[in-house]
Design an enzyme around this catalytic site. Structure first.
Site, short mmCIF file in Angstrom:
data_model
loop_
_atom_site.label_atom_id
_atom_site.label_comp_id
_atom_site.label_asym_id
_atom_site.label_seq_id
_atom_site.Cartn_x
_atom_site.Cartn_y
_atom_site.Cartn_z
N ALA A 154 46.77 74.04 63.48
CA ALA A 154 45.76 73.26 64.21
C ALA A 154 44.37 73.36 63.61
CB ALA A 154 45.71 73.72 65.68
N GLY A 213 41.73 74.83 60.01
CA GLY A 213 41.51 75.44 58.70
C GLY A 213 42.55 75.07 57.64
N ASP A 232 51.19 76.46 66.80
CA ASP A 232 49.83 77.00 67.02
C ASP A 232 49.62 77.23 68.51
OD1 ASP A 232 46.91 77.52 66.81
OD2 ASP A 232 47.10 76.61 64.83
N GLY A 287 46.50 83.13 61.61
CA GLY A 287 45.89 84.44 61.40
C GLY A 287 44.62 84.58 62.20
N TYR A 307 42.45 94.29 59.50
CA TYR A 307 42.67 93.02 58.80
C TYR A 307 43.23 93.26 57.39
CZ TYR A 307 41.94 88.30 57.07
OH TYR A 307 42.15 87.06 56.54
N LYS A 327 47.12 92.47 55.93
CA LYS A 327 47.38 91.59 54.79
C LYS A 327 48.00 92.36 53.61
CE LYS A 327 45.74 87.73 56.61
NZ LYS A 327 46.57 86.55 56.85
P1 NAI Z 1 41.53 79.19 61.13
O1 NAI Z 1 40.96 80.03 62.22
O2 NAI Z 1 40.83 77.94 60.77
O3 NAI Z 1 43.06 78.85 61.44
C1 NAI Z 1 43.92 79.85 61.92
C2 NAI Z 1 44.89 79.21 62.89
O4 NAI Z 1 45.74 80.26 63.38
C3 NAI Z 1 44.19 78.58 64.11
O5 NAI Z 1 44.64 77.25 64.31
C4 NAI Z 1 44.58 79.48 65.25
O6 NAI Z 1 44.70 78.81 66.50
C5 NAI Z 1 45.93 80.03 64.75
N1 NAI Z 1 46.23 81.25 65.49
C6 NAI Z 1 45.42 82.32 65.65
N2 NAI Z 1 45.98 83.19 66.51
C7 NAI Z 1 47.16 82.66 66.88
C8 NAI Z 1 48.18 83.08 67.79
N3 NAI Z 1 48.07 84.20 68.49
N4 NAI Z 1 49.25 82.28 67.94
C9 NAI Z 1 49.36 81.11 67.25
N5 NAI Z 1 48.42 80.66 66.41
C10 NAI Z 1 47.33 81.42 66.23
O7 NAI Z 1 41.67 80.18 59.88
P2 NAI Z 1 41.89 79.94 58.31
O8 NAI Z 1 40.71 80.48 57.65
O9 NAI Z 1 42.38 78.59 58.00
O10 NAI Z 1 43.05 81.02 58.05
C11 NAI Z 1 44.38 80.71 57.66
C12 NAI Z 1 44.99 81.96 57.08
O11 NAI Z 1 44.29 82.33 55.89
C13 NAI Z 1 44.90 83.18 58.00
O12 NAI Z 1 46.11 83.89 57.92
C14 NAI Z 1 43.75 83.98 57.43
O13 NAI Z 1 43.89 85.36 57.71
C15 NAI Z 1 43.90 83.68 55.96
N6 NAI Z 1 42.70 83.87 55.17
C16 NAI Z 1 41.51 83.24 55.50
C17 NAI Z 1 40.39 83.42 54.71
C18 NAI Z 1 39.10 82.73 54.98
O14 NAI Z 1 38.08 83.11 54.38
N7 NAI Z 1 39.04 81.71 55.81
C19 NAI Z 1 40.42 84.32 53.55
C20 NAI Z 1 41.71 84.91 53.28
C21 NAI Z 1 42.79 84.69 54.06
#
Ligand code: NAI
Length: 290
Positions: free
Chosen positions: A10, A12, A32, A71, A160, A164
């Site tokens: 949903a 990122g 999500d 995440g 965190y 990972k």
């Molecule tokens: P985001 O916050 O935009 O998207 C994460 C999604 O995970 C959201 O849609 C959220 O609703 C969903 N989510 C969170 N908790 C949940 C739960 N309990 N049940 C179901 N869905 C859940 O984050 P982003 O940045 O797109 O992150 C995507 C992945 O990349 C994550 O695993 C994050 O740890 C990893 N990541 C992000 C970085 C960054 O700088 N943005 C850097 C390195 C890794």
């Protein structure tokens, strides 16, 4: 055209992956907390069961791949949530979807592809305790919870980075097993650096803003979610058939900056299989150093 499960769809990077897969004509099954085909809270056992069953029901026996992007970031006070969503959920979901991924690969003759979202925090967060990583990998939630309570101000960063790091190691160990690589499944991880998404924005709005902004990124600036999604989609493509157990860093050079000399590293003799140690050619090479 294939069918792909995408968690964290949903927002990122997960959402960018879904947009690209759909634009290419693939079917996606999104998971999500909201705005998804399968609405499930991956932080809870019940939510994970819903996600497993919901995806399998919609896939109806045909799952060409999965992207595990859900995440939560290193927010203080959410350490157990971080462990549940970032490590427990992707590993549990993949173990439950494995049979369908393998059966699809066997039926189509094309390997199924899985991309797990790790992070460069796994390797650039200094001092993540090995005991925490072991508690994840050996499924000891009590030990993990006790450790996370004693880390004080480092708890969120360790939670965190530790989630990972454990996830990346799980991917590498699992990917090469007969039930995965030997069953037509290609399991790999992507390790982004700081990418401009709502997750990062939450951190920038908090007390860690200065630390994040001063973190060394050799190419400069923050990464773009769409670019990372392009990498993930490439890792789902036939061009990635020979990619197995890799953790692909796309982080503007931060990991290389910190660990330029630490990795790659020669394997220890202990990790060399016995049959190879016995082979004469290997012994000769080891002596000559070539
Ligand atoms: P985001 O916050 O935009 O998207 C994460 C999604 O995970 C959201 O849609 C959220 O609703 C969903 N989510 C969170 N908790 C949940 C739960 N309990 N049940 C179901 N869905 C859940 O984050 P982003 O940045 O797109 O992150 C995507 C992945 O990349 C994550 O695993 C994050 O740890 C990893 N990541 C992000 C970085 C960054 O700088 N943005 C850097 C390195 C890794």
């Amino acid at each position: 055209m294939g069918t792909y499960a995408v968690t964290g769809a949903a927002s990122g990077m997960g959402r960018e992956v879904v947009d690209r897969l759909r634009a290419a004509g693939h079917t996606t099954i999104t998971v999500d907390l909201r705005d998804a085909d399968v609405v499930a809270d991956l932080a809870t056992p019940a939510g994970r069961r819903t996600a497993v069953a919901g995806v399998l029901a919609r896939a109806a026996g045909s799952l060409d791949g999965a992207v595990l992007a859900a995440g939560v970031g290193p927010v203080r006070g959410r350490e157990e949530l971080i462990a549940q969503v970032n490590y427990v959920a992707p590993t549990e979901l993949l173990l439950a979807w494995r049979d369908t991924l393998a059966a699809t690969a066997a039926g189509t003759g094309v390997s199924s592809k899985v991309v797990v979202f790790g992070s460069n925090s796994a390797s650039v967060t200094p001092g993540i305790p090995g005991a925490l990583v072991a508690a994840h990998l050996h499924d000891r939630p009590g030990v993990r919870a006790r450790l996370l309570k004693v880390f004080g101000p480092n708890a969120a960063a360790f939670a965190y980075g530790g989630s990972k790091l454990a996830l990346s190691r799980w991917v590498r160990r699992t990917a090469v097993a007969p039930e995965w690589a030997g069953s037509g499944i290609r399991l790999n991880a992507i390790a982004p650096g700081a990418i401009m998404t709502p997750l990062l924005q939450t951190q920038l709005d908090g007390p860690d803003r200065d630390r994040i902004e001063s973190f060394p990124v050799p190419v400069g600036g923050l990464g773009d979610a769409g670019q990372i999604a392009e990498w993930a989609v490439f890792m789902l493509s036939p061009a990635a058939d020979f990619l197995c157990g890799s953790v692909v860093y796309v982080d503007g050079g931060t990991d290389a900056y910190f660990r330029g000399s630490a990795w790659p590293a020669s394997s220890s003799m202990l990790s060399v299989p016995r049959w190879l140690l016995r082979s004469r050619a290997f012994a000769k090479r080891a002596v000559s150093g070539s």
